[in-house]
Scaffold this motif. Structure first.
Motif, PDB file in Angstrom:
ATOM      1  N   ALA A   1       0.826  -1.212   0.000  1.00 44.72           N
ATOM      2  CA  ALA A   1       0.000   0.000   0.000  1.00 44.72           C
ATOM      3  C   ALA A   1       0.856   1.256   0.000  1.00 44.72           C
ATOM      4  CB  ALA A   1      -0.938  -0.004   1.198  1.00 44.72           C
TER       5      ALA A   1
ATOM      6  N   GLY B   1       3.726   1.568  -1.518  1.00 45.76           N
ATOM      7  CA  GLY B   1       4.415   1.717  -2.795  1.00 45.76           C
ATOM      8  C   GLY B   1       5.902   1.935  -2.655  1.00 45.76           C
TER       9      GLY B   1
ATOM     10  N   ARG C   1       0.779  -1.674  -6.476  1.00 46.54           N
ATOM     11  CA  ARG C   1      -0.037  -0.477  -6.268  1.00 46.54           C
ATOM     12  C   ARG C   1      -0.895  -0.188  -7.503  1.00 46.54           C
ATOM     13  NH1 ARG C   1       2.294   5.024  -3.461  1.00 46.54           N
ATOM     14  NH2 ARG C   1       0.287   5.738  -2.623  1.00 46.54           N
TER      15      ARG C   1
ATOM     16  N   ARG D   1      -3.669  -2.691  -7.569  1.00 47.13           N
ATOM     17  CA  ARG D   1      -4.412  -2.735  -6.305  1.00 47.13           C
ATOM     18  C   ARG D   1      -4.449  -4.151  -5.712  1.00 47.13           C
ATOM     19  NH1 ARG D   1      -9.979  -0.774  -6.673  1.00 47.13           N
ATOM     20  NH2 ARG D   1      -9.962  -1.020  -8.939  1.00 47.13           N
TER      21      ARG D   1
ATOM     22  N   ARG E   1      -4.475  -6.675  -3.031  1.00 41.74           N
ATOM     23  CA  ARG E   1      -5.001  -6.487  -1.676  1.00 41.74           C
ATOM     24  C   ARG E   1      -5.711  -7.769  -1.228  1.00 41.74           C
ATOM     25  NH1 ARG E   1      -8.352  -4.475  -5.481  1.00 41.74           N
ATOM     26  NH2 ARG E   1     -10.616  -4.793  -5.273  1.00 41.74           N
TER      27      ARG E   1
END
Length: 590
Positions: A25, A27, A70, A73, A75
């Motif tokens: 998150a 980066g 990043r 995304r 996650r």
């Protein structure tokens, strides 16, 4: 592994995944680098790169993940709830914690594997290998598409089109062209067709053979698959438990025919693909098909998948003075049965799988056969030695899907280490046979850097033999072996050796293989397309992957699939997802 140890390992993996997601998150490569060993490897299969690629070295891994994680995304990283739980296993000679993970990206959901070396400690674990692989595209999952295809349970109009009417119309392509044209109807073509069908992508398979499965059915009489059934299942429809461990060619052929019907695959037999040109502006091909009745059909698919494995063009090396030979000369592709040559003399050029099988057939049929060896050849006994390289599929344990994920998770560098260790073990197991072969004048190879047969397959497509009896005949002197370098030349009655002896022959069989896919691309599409697409098969050492296989190539709309049943089953999933993503506009072509 006990419950308490399992809980500790799961907690360690969960903690690492939490720190990994937080670092993603940010980066910041500087936050990611401490989470990976200096000799770490990250393999991505579509999830973040839309390609199949491997990155090696902790800093390089951290740098690429910081950017791509990043952007895409990445996650929701967690231990995958529906897959094999974290466990301690040996990989490439090292004990590791191996954990299957799940995650999400901007376009879908994925699975992966992370490994931590036990000898580097688990107090502050650093990942040794990481796999991220795309499983499905959000909103376009296979189950959703399948449910949508089913339609109403019963038709209100009992005299309207039924299932068979709709299938015949779908296969005919009378008023449309497919989105994807698949050239080649063997297991490679059928697996990608089945995957595309479950994603709702209209695909047509064409094959020049007269019947589905003829690419197996018409091969030499005694052929069987040389690896075991459990690694060879097709997607969605595994082989029945009643099938033998080593499946005969005709049983394979008949199963492929059944598979086409059961999976509702659109297939045109007796149809030859004669080439195509690409329209960059329209984003589609003009593909020429020669039909079974001699007519021509021109189609304009957006994608062409070449699933022919090899060109079908025999590789015929120049053999000096062979033209002087007075007997018959045939390539292995044209060899029928050894029974036709009973009590006659035959020379078999080559020492790969086909050469051994043909020589054994000839010997068993009463022919006098001699093998001519051109280069060293790797030989392993089919059991147990050859099967050890498929170890991930042996024994009880994870599901087939989990085993496929494990197989996909091994980066090339570690695969070489694992195969080198296996080859050392196999050489000891097979020592009596190998000693006998060398005494008989047979020159042995053990693969690139001693890594065994799998990497020979991935680089050369051959150069090895799984012994199902022919090597025993050679070692016993019942099938002599002569080195090609010892042949002075051919004459009417056979081959004259440098020491003056004549190897009498009525037939010469050239078991010298086929020209590869690069030849096929040039012959069907021309030099410009071939140059733009790039080489096919063999390894691209920069990304440590097979070149242009199951992934986007340098030419838009041109794809390739090939390989063993297990490879096609596994990677057809990712190839289908890549094509579907282009169809949805999630990624541009090429």
């Amino acid at each position: 592994m006990g419950a308490e140890q399992g809980s500790r390992i799961a907690a360690t993996v969960t903690d690492w995944l939490g720190r990994f997601e937080a670092a993603l998150a940010s980066g910041d490569p500087g936050r990611l680098a401490p989470l990976f060993l200096d000799d770490a490897h990250w393999r991505d299969v579509l999830a973040l790169t839309w390609r199949i690629a491997t990155v090696s070295g902790g800093e390089a891994v951290a740098g690429d993940l910081a950017r791509l994680g990043r952007e895409r995304r990445l996650r929701g990283l967690t231990i995958h709830p529906d897959r094999c739980p974290p466990r301690i296993v040996a990989r490439a000679g090292v004990e590791v914690v191996e954990a299957m993970i799940g995650f999400e990206t901007d376009v879908g959901r994925g699975s992966g594997i992370v490994r931590f070396r036990l000898d580097r400690g688990l107090d502050t674990p650093r990942a040794w290998t990481l796999l991220t692989a795309l499983d499905e595209l959000r909103g376009h999952e296979e189950a959703t598409v399948r449910a949508a295809r089913e339609g109403p349970v019963f038709e209100r109009d009992m005299h309207g089109p039924n299932w068979l009417d709709r299938r015949q119309a779908a296969r005919a392509y009378a008023d449309r062209d497919p989105a994807v044209l698949i050239v080649g109807g063997g297991h490679a073509g059928l697996t990608i067709a089945a995957r595309l069908g479950q994603l709702g992508v209209d695909a047509l398979v064409v094959d020049r053979m007269a019947r589905v499965g003829d690419n197996w059915r018409l091969r030499y009489h005694g052929l069987k698959l040389h690896n075991q059934k459990h690694s060879n299942h097709l997607p969605y429809l595994p082989f029945p438990e009643t099938f033998p461990t080593y499946i005969p060619k005709d049983m394979v052929a008949n199963w492929l025919e059944l598979y086409v019907e059961a999976l509702e695959i659109n297939f045109w037999t007796g149809t030859a693909f004669e080439g195509g040109t690409y329209d960059d502006e329209a984003g589609c091909w003009t593909a020429r098909l020669r039909l079974a009745d001699g007519g021509e059909r021109v189609m304009r698919p957006r994608h062409i998948v070449m699933a022919t494995s090899v060109s079908g063009t025999p590789s015929l090396p120049e053999i000096p003075t062979l033209e002087r030979f007075g007997g018959s000369v045939v390539h292995s592709s044209g060899f029928g049965s050894g029974a036709d040559w009973r009590d006659r003399d035959v020379l078999v050029f080559g020492t790969g799988t086909s050469a051994h099988d043909i020589a054994q057939d000839l010997h068993g049929s009463g022919a006098r056969v001699t093998m001519i060896q051109r280069s060293p050849t790797l030989v392993v006994n089919i059991e147990p030695s050859a099967q050890l390289y498929d170890g991930v599929y042996l024994g009880d344990g994870p599901s087939l899907d989990d085993r496929d994920l494990i197989n996909a998770s091994m980066p090339l560098a570690l695969m070489k280490v694992a195969h080198r260790l296996l080859t050392d073990e196999v050489r000891e197991i097979d020592r009596p046979l190998l000693d006998g072969l060398e005494k008989a004048g047979f020159r042995l190879s053990f693969g690139e850097g001693g890594t065994g047969w799998p990497l020979l397959y991935r680089t050369r497509g051959g150069g090895y033999y799984f012994n199902v009896g022919c090597s025993d005949l050679i070692a016993a002197g019942r099938i002599p072996v002569v080195q090609n370098a010892d042949i002075e030349g051919f004459e009417g009655g056979g081959a004259r050796l440098a020491d003056g002896r004549l190897l009498q022959a009525d037939l010469v069989v050239l078991a010298t293989g086929y020209k590869g896919q690069d030849h096929m691309v040039r012959s069907l599409f021309g030099d410009a397309v071939a140059e733009r697409a790039g080489p096919v098969w063999g390894f691209d050492l920069e990304i440590q992957e097979l070149r242009n296989m199951w992934t986007r190539t340098g030419h838009p709309g041109l794809w390739f699939t090939a390989g063993a049943f297990s490879q096609c089953r596994n990677y057809s999933k990712y190839l289908a997802l890549a094509i579907k993503a282009e169809e949805l506009g999630l990624v541009g072509p090429g």
